[in-house]
Design an enzyme around this catalytic site. Structure first.
Site, PDB file in Angstrom:
ATOM      1  N   CYS A  78       0.923  -1.486   0.204  1.00 27.35           N
ATOM      2  CA  CYS A  78       0.184  -0.014   0.132  1.00 27.35           C
ATOM      3  C   CYS A  78       1.393   1.313   0.030  1.00 27.35           C
ATOM      4  O   CYS A  78       1.770   1.604   0.591  1.00 27.35           O
ATOM      5  CB  CYS A  78      -1.170   0.016   1.605  1.00 27.35           C
ATOM      6  SG  CYS A  78      -1.669   1.269   1.233  1.00 27.35           S
ATOM      7  N   HIS A  79       0.710   2.394  -1.021  1.00 27.32           N
ATOM      8  CA  HIS A  79       1.413   3.660  -0.801  1.00 27.32           C
ATOM      9  C   HIS A  79       1.221   4.339   0.030  1.00 27.32           C
ATOM     10  O   HIS A  79      -0.056   4.528   0.537  1.00 27.32           O
ATOM     11  CB  HIS A  79       0.903   4.094  -2.518  1.00 27.32           C
ATOM     12  CG  HIS A  79       1.493   3.264  -3.655  1.00 27.32           C
ATOM     13  ND1 HIS A  79       0.526   2.296  -4.494  1.00 27.32           N
ATOM     14  CD2 HIS A  79       3.193   3.344  -3.995  1.00 27.32           C
ATOM     15  CE1 HIS A  79       1.838   2.021  -6.039  1.00 27.32           C
ATOM     16  NE2 HIS A  79       2.951   2.617  -5.120  1.00 27.32           N
ATOM     17  N   MET A 115      -7.592   1.913   0.142  1.00 26.67           N
ATOM     18  CA  MET A 115      -7.667   1.532   1.441  1.00 26.67           C
ATOM     19  C   MET A 115      -7.026   1.781   2.437  1.00 26.67           C
ATOM     20  O   MET A 115      -7.425   1.519   3.647  1.00 26.67           O
ATOM     21  CB  MET A 115      -5.796   0.800   1.311  1.00 26.67           C
ATOM     22  CG  MET A 115      -5.476  -0.391  -0.128  1.00 26.67           C
ATOM     23  SD  MET A 115      -7.307  -1.496  -0.513  1.00 26.67           S
ATOM     24  CE  MET A 115      -8.462  -1.843  -0.872  1.00 26.67           C
ATOM     25  N   GLU A 116      -7.613   3.291   1.847  1.00 25.74           N
ATOM     26  CA  GLU A 116      -7.381   4.229   3.967  1.00 25.74           C
ATOM     27  C   GLU A 116      -9.110   3.762   3.718  1.00 25.74           C
ATOM     28  O   GLU A 116      -9.378   4.206   5.338  1.00 25.74           O
ATOM     29  CB  GLU A 116      -7.047   5.246   3.290  1.00 25.74           C
ATOM     30  CG  GLU A 116      -5.386   5.182   3.010  1.00 25.74           C
ATOM     31  CD  GLU A 116      -4.661   4.898   2.031  1.00 25.74           C
ATOM     32  OE1 GLU A 116      -3.684   4.093   1.873  1.00 25.74           O
ATOM     33  OE2 GLU A 116      -5.545   4.717   0.818  1.00 25.74           O
ATOM     34  N   ASP A 130     -15.480  -4.463  20.016  1.00 22.56           N
ATOM     35  CA  ASP A 130     -14.497  -4.428  21.232  1.00 22.56           C
ATOM     36  C   ASP A 130     -15.114  -3.413  22.141  1.00 22.56           C
ATOM     37  O   ASP A 130     -14.937  -4.136  23.693  1.00 22.56           O
ATOM     38  CB  ASP A 130     -12.903  -3.475  20.987  1.00 22.56           C
ATOM     39  CG  ASP A 130     -12.424  -4.257  22.152  1.00 22.56           C
ATOM     40  OD1 ASP A 130     -12.045  -4.943  22.758  1.00 22.56           O
ATOM     41  OD2 ASP A 130     -11.894  -3.189  22.554  1.00 22.56           O
TER      42      ASP A 130
END
Length: 137
Positions: A78-79, A115-116, A130
């Protein structure tokens, strides 16, 4: 039929980072959505804000923002991106029941920010699970 070459696979089949140097820098935006389903009592506890681990929605939103900034550390190849906007919205939804998340990420770069955005939603979702887990036991 010619098969399209996979961009992240080198000539010997090894994983590689894509060379984006020839691509023009443009304004890019990516959005991702996700949701966490839970019991109605768990959602009620989140909305009332009386959980042992604190304020769930704000914590998940902050976790999502932080995750978008760290996608390059989590996803191989991933860049690294200089993000100009990260928004993470976490909205309780009684019809689900649960929390719906949406992330919007922007950058001016020669590769996208998908992706971010996906990482932001995934980590926000995990944080919801959680933080609210004690209500499901």
């Amino acid at each position: 039929m010619n098969a399209k070459k996979l961009s992240h696979v080198g000539p010997k089949g090894e994983a590689q980072m894509v060379d984006i140097s020839a691509k023009p820098v443009t304004s890019r935006e990516a959005r991702a959505r996700g949701a966490v389903r839970m019991s109605a009592p768990a959602l009620d506890a989140i909305m009332l804000g009386n959980l042992p681990k604190g304020e769930v929605v704000a914590t998940a939103r902050i976790a999502g923002i932080q995750a978008a900034k760290r996608a390059r550390d989590l996803i191989p190849m991933c860049h690294p991106l200089m993000l100009t906007l990260i928004e993470v919205e976490c909205v309780p939804d009684r019809r689900l029941p649960g929390i719906r998340m949406e992330a919007r990420v922007r950058c001016d770069r020669n590769t996208g920010a998908e992706m971010e955005a996906l990482t932001a939603v995934a980590v926000a979702d995990l944080t919801e699970v959680d933080t609210a887990a004690s209500t499901e036991r």
